[in-house]
Scaffold this motif. Sequence first.
Motif, short mmCIF file in Angstrom:
data_model
loop_
_atom_site.label_atom_id
_atom_site.label_comp_id
_atom_site.label_asym_id
_atom_site.label_seq_id
_atom_site.Cartn_x
_atom_site.Cartn_y
_atom_site.Cartn_z
N LEU A 63 0.54 16.92 -22.22
CA LEU A 63 1.90 16.98 -22.65
C LEU A 63 3.07 17.22 -21.82
CD1 LEU A 63 1.59 20.67 -24.38
CD2 LEU A 63 1.45 18.62 -25.58
N TYR A 64 3.79 15.95 -22.17
CA TYR A 64 5.66 15.54 -21.61
C TYR A 64 6.14 15.19 -22.68
CZ TYR A 64 4.38 10.88 -23.39
OH TYR A 64 3.70 9.70 -23.97
N VAL A 65 7.70 15.79 -21.58
CA VAL A 65 8.92 15.58 -22.49
C VAL A 65 9.57 14.50 -23.25
CG1 VAL A 65 11.49 16.38 -23.70
CG2 VAL A 65 9.41 17.65 -22.26
N GLU A 120 12.66 12.56 -28.56
CA GLU A 120 12.95 14.05 -29.66
C GLU A 120 12.49 14.95 -29.34
OE1 GLU A 120 12.31 12.57 -34.07
OE2 GLU A 120 10.77 11.74 -32.53
N GLY A 121 11.29 14.93 -28.20
CA GLY A 121 10.99 16.16 -28.26
C GLY A 121 9.73 16.22 -27.12
N VAL A 122 8.86 17.54 -27.04
CA VAL A 122 7.03 17.41 -26.27
C VAL A 122 6.06 16.24 -27.51
CG1 VAL A 122 5.18 18.26 -26.18
CG2 VAL A 122 7.58 19.24 -25.59
N ILE A 123 6.17 15.62 -26.31
CA ILE A 123 5.03 14.56 -26.49
C ILE A 123 3.05 14.94 -26.14
CG2 ILE A 123 4.13 12.29 -26.65
CD1 ILE A 123 7.21 11.66 -26.56
N ALA A 124 1.74 14.99 -26.92
CA ALA A 124 0.93 14.72 -26.70
C ALA A 124 -0.07 13.55 -26.93
CB ALA A 124 0.64 15.72 -28.16
#
Length: 407
Positions: free
Chosen positions: A361-363, A366-370
């Motif tokens: 996961l990274y930010v 828009e928000g967190v991305i997997a």
Amino acid sequence: MNGCLEVYSNGLRFENPFILASAPPTASAQLIKNAFKKGWAGAVTKTIRDEDVLNSNVSPRLSAIKDRRSVIGLENIEMISDKPIGYWLEAIADIKKEFPGKILIGSIMGAQGTESWKKIARRVMEAGADALELNFSCPNGVTAQGLGLAIGQNTKAIEVITKAVKEVCRIPVIVKLTPNVTSIAGAARGAVKGGADGICAINTISVLSGIDIETMTPLPDVDGYSTYGGLSGRCIKPIGLRCVAEIANETVVPIYEAGGISCWEDAVEYMAVGARIVQICTEVMLSGSLIIDGLKRGLAGYLERKGFASVGEICGVALNKLITHQALNRGYIVHPQIDYSKCGKCENCVEICSESGNGALYVGEEGVIADNKKCIGCSLCSFICPNGAISMIPTKLGITANMQANF
Ligand SMILES: Cc1cc2nc3c(=O)[nH]c(=O)nc-3n(C[C@H](O)[C@H](O)[C@H](O)COP(=O)(O)O)c2cc1C
Ligand code: SF4
Ligand code: SF4
């Protein structure tokens, strides 16, 4: 509304599947009568002892297991009923006279040897109990007399005492088992071999609930000392579910479940793995017997919403989905899906995944991305998000593979 809640078990009609377990809320005739007035379908008396069983309570006898906000379990070191058998014989007759339609189960404990068990079984039956529950599972105090849990840990003793009681009984005999064994299904088989008409599981789980680190005294603190006790309440439900499922897979007799029910949803889960009747103790001790209203309303609404005509239709429906670990599909994986309207970019999940997941996961903006290529699909991130922004979405890899196929 409640017509569909009716359940038949061992030839007895329960107006709904909810009954009080043998415990403080059933420690007197008046308590049982009050519960019946509130809508409980039945009750198991606090365990009635033959005169030869030694019993002497201590104070305090409870210790609470808490999470950050609430009590999730109780350890108790309480013994069986303080009241003499004479009290209970009158109480049973009295309760049944006033509430003939409610189910009253006499929980009993004889002294060592089968004669004492036969004697108390006969007396409680003749007083008017609808069924008997043999307490082979109490972990407190009586084990030193070779009783309670000491019987429940000996499959042959379970069989022999059950058989002896059955010889003198015309009413259903339910055997209450302890989870403090390697195989509760084996214990249940012993009970059925002895002629048990039903199994009750589970009694409390042996624990040491805590240590007061200021005084270095184990809890509950009885004048500076303590002893091991029995754990009950919400935190034991997963153990109870496993026990009931194992018993249901090995026997055909009705299961009278007890163990951590705090809401109607818990009851449905237990029914799905084979429970016919559900018994509740700790949640009543913590929230009061009026919880019966919500239990009945919730279950009736669920049955209607799901199109089940009766409670019996739920019984055991999840059992065939319990398979071995090896047989689980290795061609199935779940990945996180982020709801960006909820994600506050706190980065909790990023850190947790980097330490206990796989750094997937990274930010982003828009928000967190997997990164699904890195994600191992453990699902940990979905449990720790404070905003409930992560759900796990299944991806079938196009093949159905089990462990044998993979290794
Ligand atoms: C304080 C206390 C006393 C109990 N006394 C008895 C008893 O006398 N006989 C018995 O069979 N079970 C007894 N139990 C066990 C309960 O009947 C029940 O099996 C167990 O608590 C699990 O259900 P729960 O999680 O709904 O409490 C007692 C439990 C508690 C907490
Ligand atoms: S834990 Fe939840 S809110 Fe925090 S960054 Fe992850 S998804 Fe967003
Ligand atoms: S499921 Fe596991 S590996 Fe995948 S992102 Fe979440 S914590 Fe990381």
